[in-house]
Design an enzyme around this catalytic site. Structure first.
Site, short mmCIF file in Angstrom:
data_model
loop_
_atom_site.label_atom_id
_atom_site.label_comp_id
_atom_site.label_asym_id
_atom_site.label_seq_id
_atom_site.Cartn_x
_atom_site.Cartn_y
_atom_site.Cartn_z
N GLU A 200 0.87 -1.03 -0.03
CA GLU A 200 0.33 0.04 0.04
C GLU A 200 0.92 1.28 0.02
O GLU A 200 2.20 1.18 0.32
CB GLU A 200 -0.88 -0.12 1.13
CG GLU A 200 -0.24 0.00 2.58
CD GLU A 200 -1.25 -0.11 3.61
OE1 GLU A 200 -2.33 -0.71 3.52
OE2 GLU A 200 -0.95 0.47 4.77
N GLU A 288 -5.54 -1.14 10.75
CA GLU A 288 -6.05 -2.53 10.95
C GLU A 288 -6.91 -2.37 12.37
O GLU A 288 -6.84 -1.25 13.11
CB GLU A 288 -4.66 -3.25 11.44
CG GLU A 288 -3.92 -2.87 12.90
CD GLU A 288 -2.96 -3.85 13.51
OE1 GLU A 288 -3.14 -4.96 13.10
OE2 GLU A 288 -2.14 -3.42 13.92
P1 ADP Z 1 1.12 -3.87 13.46
O1 ADP Z 1 0.07 -5.07 13.02
O2 ADP Z 1 2.58 -4.44 13.38
O3 ADP Z 1 0.83 -3.18 14.28
P2 ADP Z 1 0.24 -1.92 11.39
O4 ADP Z 1 -0.25 -2.08 10.38
O5 ADP Z 1 -0.72 -1.48 12.77
O6 ADP Z 1 1.19 -3.30 12.10
O7 ADP Z 1 1.39 -0.84 11.53
C1 ADP Z 1 2.45 -0.55 12.51
C2 ADP Z 1 3.05 0.95 12.27
O8 ADP Z 1 3.51 1.15 11.14
C3 ADP Z 1 1.91 1.98 12.29
O9 ADP Z 1 1.68 2.49 13.39
C4 ADP Z 1 2.60 3.06 11.55
O10 ADP Z 1 3.57 3.93 12.31
C5 ADP Z 1 3.37 2.39 10.40
N1 ADP Z 1 2.69 2.23 9.14
C6 ADP Z 1 1.91 1.08 8.91
N2 ADP Z 1 1.42 1.26 7.50
C7 ADP Z 1 1.58 2.60 7.11
C8 ADP Z 1 1.56 3.31 5.65
N3 ADP Z 1 0.75 2.80 4.79
N4 ADP Z 1 2.27 4.48 5.91
C9 ADP Z 1 2.96 5.02 6.90
N5 ADP Z 1 3.01 4.36 8.04
C10 ADP Z 1 2.60 3.22 8.03
MG MG Z 2 -0.84 -2.17 14.79
#
Ligand code: ADP
Ligand code: MG
Ligand code: ADP
Length: 677
Positions: A200, A288
């Site tokens: 993404e 998520e």
């Molecule tokens: P996890 O399941 O490991 O918690 P997340 O999808 O919640 O994974 O992402 C963890 C962190 O990564 C987020 O808090 C953010 O800081 C960063 N992050 C995730 N996706 C993006 C994105 N598309 N753009 C910028 N930062 C992102």
């Molecule tokens: Mg997370």
């Protein structure tokens, strides 16, 4: 309501759940591994059942063993905490089959939200904003490059099964996309046994802001405001706060309503969190949903007055929510700092060992959130922990020691309360991040509220090697140390038995050196305190009740509070405050003159050695004798606390001798290899 619940977790979260269950008149059952026989959650629970050896995959997360404990205990419900089995649909299913209530959402909701690709599709259908990107699976690295180009750099490459910041890479170009795809895939396969990858858009200037939702099984759902979690290290949260300094009411409401819509779309019932990434223009996108109680839930409790664990238990027992959206008010400001057993001076490597000292600041609850606005000046200190002085931090579990929270009517007051609380927090025996947290609390960008998830990377690009305090702070500390030293000297001459006027014998002129600065001071003491005069005429008034032997000094300089951690050393003190670790010498003018003539003692030169930074297991050694290594090159991998830590060369060097090999168990500062000089 239930009579008895089992808590399928350990550490601070098990203790936290026990507290609320007790308040509700429910009996509690703890489970524990070999490593946790003496643990706090075992002591706190009414009953405790052993579930196996120390490694979690042989005890806490073995469904059969936990189920056996449930049956044996006669518990009617299970609270899973976070981590471990909390988002495991098979566990929820096993409980359902056994007729035991799961204090969490229905199995279907866990399954749907447990997968990032599936949950993103559901979110889109429920009208929730999602990060632009490619929703399909990616087969190989070339596929990844093509899709990354379609999405447009920078992109985020993510594992569908990911969690805890694992299986995730940013890519800014084709090479990074290729490499990121491969490493995310490997990491996901190793950590989750599932290597599905998607891509993404990477949102720039990103903030992580999440919404707390609460739903019951009667179709009611509400949101309890947001938490700002942008202060992260390697995608793991370190500091959280509620509310977010960035949101306006319209954005908050839009995010809240979308979150509730998503929860309802999957038949959610329990507490849950919808995570969003928010860009600089306040566009927000779904990341998520975490279908469990979140680590940082206390900040929400502090500003809403809602006990989330109580609500979860009530909902699991089939009760409707006792509050509606209109009942939810956000009052004041709350901040959480996660205290980790990670050594900031050693690149945040996990640290284990015995807590020779563990004295958290006193918890205060002068204000009951949600019941009244609280007078300005009120503060709350809350510390959620699962450890105790004398206890052991083992290598088997999460390195989090405690969650320190402060609440105050305003953000500035909550930050100031946190600074004081951190300064008062005594932890010895292991490496920990207290000094780093103190530095964050004093950082202008944090104080202004203008941070993104890149804060730590940008502001501490070379890691953290302690804080250099500004001269104004040094002057305050110098004045306090002079006043304390005078008290210590009076005591010393009294002890030595001289009955003449001790105060006079001790003298009033002192020279204080600290952090490379020298101050000549004149002290005038009276029963209320000490006035300290600097050579340039500045006066600082010091008041304190410090006595020799106290390890924490609570002082005031010109009525401004200052808390110092104090260890007596020859001719002065070791002082820790606001993230700085200072050697403060307090000498008579003549002694200071002589000290200036002494050659400086140099620390032993260890640059020829690669020392093991923490107790752990050598996984592999990457170099051979005679090999030339460049700065940054991997030398050796050490496993500790479930994490593989790669030790790298600090500068170009030639390997002289290998002293450890794969499979060796090492202690701190054991020599792994030596370099040629
Ligand atoms: P996890 O399941 O490991 O918690 P997340 O999808 O919640 O994974 O992402 C963890 C962190 O990564 C987020 O808090 C953010 O800081 C960063 N992050 C995730 N996706 C993006 C994105 N598309 N753009 C910028 N930062 C992102
Ligand atoms: Mg997370
Ligand atoms: P958050 O709740 O802040 O979003 P994460 O989603 O990263 O945090 O994970 C929640 C907590 O559970 C973290 O403290 C993490 O270290 C812990 N955790 C994650 N996976 C496991 C696991 N398999 N075993 C034990 N603890 C885990």
């Amino acid at each position: 309501m239930f009579n008895k619940i089992l808590i399928a977790n350990r550490g601070e979260i098990a203790c936290r759940v026990i507290k609320t269950a007790r308040k509700m008149g429910i009996e509690t059952v703890a489970i524990y591994s070999d490593a946790d026989r003496q643990a706090l959650h075992v002591k706190m629970a009414d009953q405790a059942i052993h579930v196996g050896p120390a490694p979690a995959n042989q005890s806490y997360i073995v469904i059969d063993k936990v189920m056996q404990a449930v049956t044996q205990s006669g518990a009617q419900a299970v609270h899973p905490g976070y981590g471990f089995l909390s988002e495991n649909a098979r566990f929820a299913q096993a409980l359902e089959q056994a007729g035991i209530a799961f204090v969490g959402p229905p199995v279907g909701a866990i399954e749907k939200m447990g997968d990032k690709i599936t949950s993103k599709k559901i979110a889109q259908e429920a009208g929730v904003n999602t990060v632009p990107g490619y929703m399909g699976l990616i087969n190989d690295a070339e596929d990844a490059v093509r899709i990354a180009n379609d999405v447009g750099y920078p992109v985020m490459i993510k594992a569908s099964a990911g969690g805890g910041g694992k299986g995730m890479r940013i890519a800014w170009n084709d090479d990074e996309a290729r490499e990121g795809f491969q490493s995310s895939k490997n990491e996901a396969a190793n950590s989750f046994g599932d290597d599905r990858i998607f891509i993404e858009k990477f949102i720039t200037q990103p903030r992580h802001i999440e919404i707390q939702v609460l739903c019951d099984s009667h179709g009611n759902g509400i949101y309890l405001g947001e938490r700002e979690c942008s202060i992260q290290r390697r995608n793991q949260k370190v500091v959280e706060e509620a509310p977010s300094p960035f949101l306006d009411q319209a954005t908050r409401q839009a995010m809240g309503e979308q979150s509730v819509a998503l929860a309802k779309a999957v038949g959610y019932a329990s507490a849950g969190t919808v995570e969003f990434i928010v860009d600089g223009d306040r566009n927000f996108y779904f990341l998520e949903m975490n279908t469990r109680l979140q680590v940082e839930h206390p900040v929400t409790e502090l500003i809403t007055g809602v006990d989330l664990v109580e609500q979860m238990i009530r909902v699991a027992a089939g009760a409707p929510l006792s509050i509606s959206q209109d009942d939810v008010t956000l009052t004041g400001w709350a901040i959480e700092n996660r205290l980790y057993a990670e050594d900031p001076y050693r690149n945040f490597l996990p640290s284990i060992g015995r807590l020779t000292r563990y004295r958290p600041p006193a918890e205060t609850t002068t204000y009951t959130p949600g019941t009244a606005a609280g007078d300005v000046g009120d503060i709350v200190v809350r510390n959620d922990t699962g450890v105790f002085e004398g206890g052991e931090i083992s290598m088997f579990y999460d390195p989090m020691i405690a969650k320190l929270c402060t609440w105050a009517p305003t953000r500035d007051a909550a930050i100031e309360a946190m600074r004081v609380a951190l300064d008062s927090f005594e932890v010895e025996g292991i490496g920990h991040n207290l000094p780093f947290l103190a530095a964050v609390m004093d950082h202008p960008k944090f104080v202004s509220g203008e941070m993104t998830t890149a804060f730590i990377e940008e502001e501490f690009p070379d890691g953290f090697d302690g804080v250099n305090l500004p001269e104004s702070e040094l002057r305050r500390i110098a004045a306090c140390c002079a006043a304390m030293h005078r008290v210590a000297e009076i005591r010393r001459t009294q002890v030595s038995g001289r009955m003449d006027n001790h105060a006079r014998r001790v003298g009033n002129s002192w020279v204080v050196t600290l952090q490379g600065c020298e101050f000549a001071l004149k002290l005038t003491a009276d029963p209320q305190g000490t006035t300290v005069e600097f050579e340039d005429g500045e006066n600082i008034r010091v008041a304190s009740d410090w006595r020799p032997g106290h390890t924490v000094a609570r002082l005031a300089t010109d009525d401004a509070p200052l808390v110092l951690k104090v260890d007596k050393i020859t001719q002065g003190f070791r002082i820790r405050s606001r993230g700085a670790d200072l050697t403060v010498k307090v000498r008579r003018p003549r002694q200071a003159e002589l000290a200036a003539l002494m050659p400086e003692k140099l620390p032993p030169d260890t640059s020829k050695f690669l020392l093991c930074p923490m107790p752990g297991l050598v996984v592999k050694v990457d170099v051979e004798v005679g090999q030339t290594v460049e700065a940054g090159q991997a030398l050796c991998t050490i496993e500790a606390m479930k994490m593989e830590n790669i030790l790298r060369a600090e500068k170009k060097a030639v390997i002289h001798e290998l002293r450890a090999s794969a499979g060796d168990s090492l202690a701190v500062d054991d020599v792994i290899l030596t370099f040629e000089t």
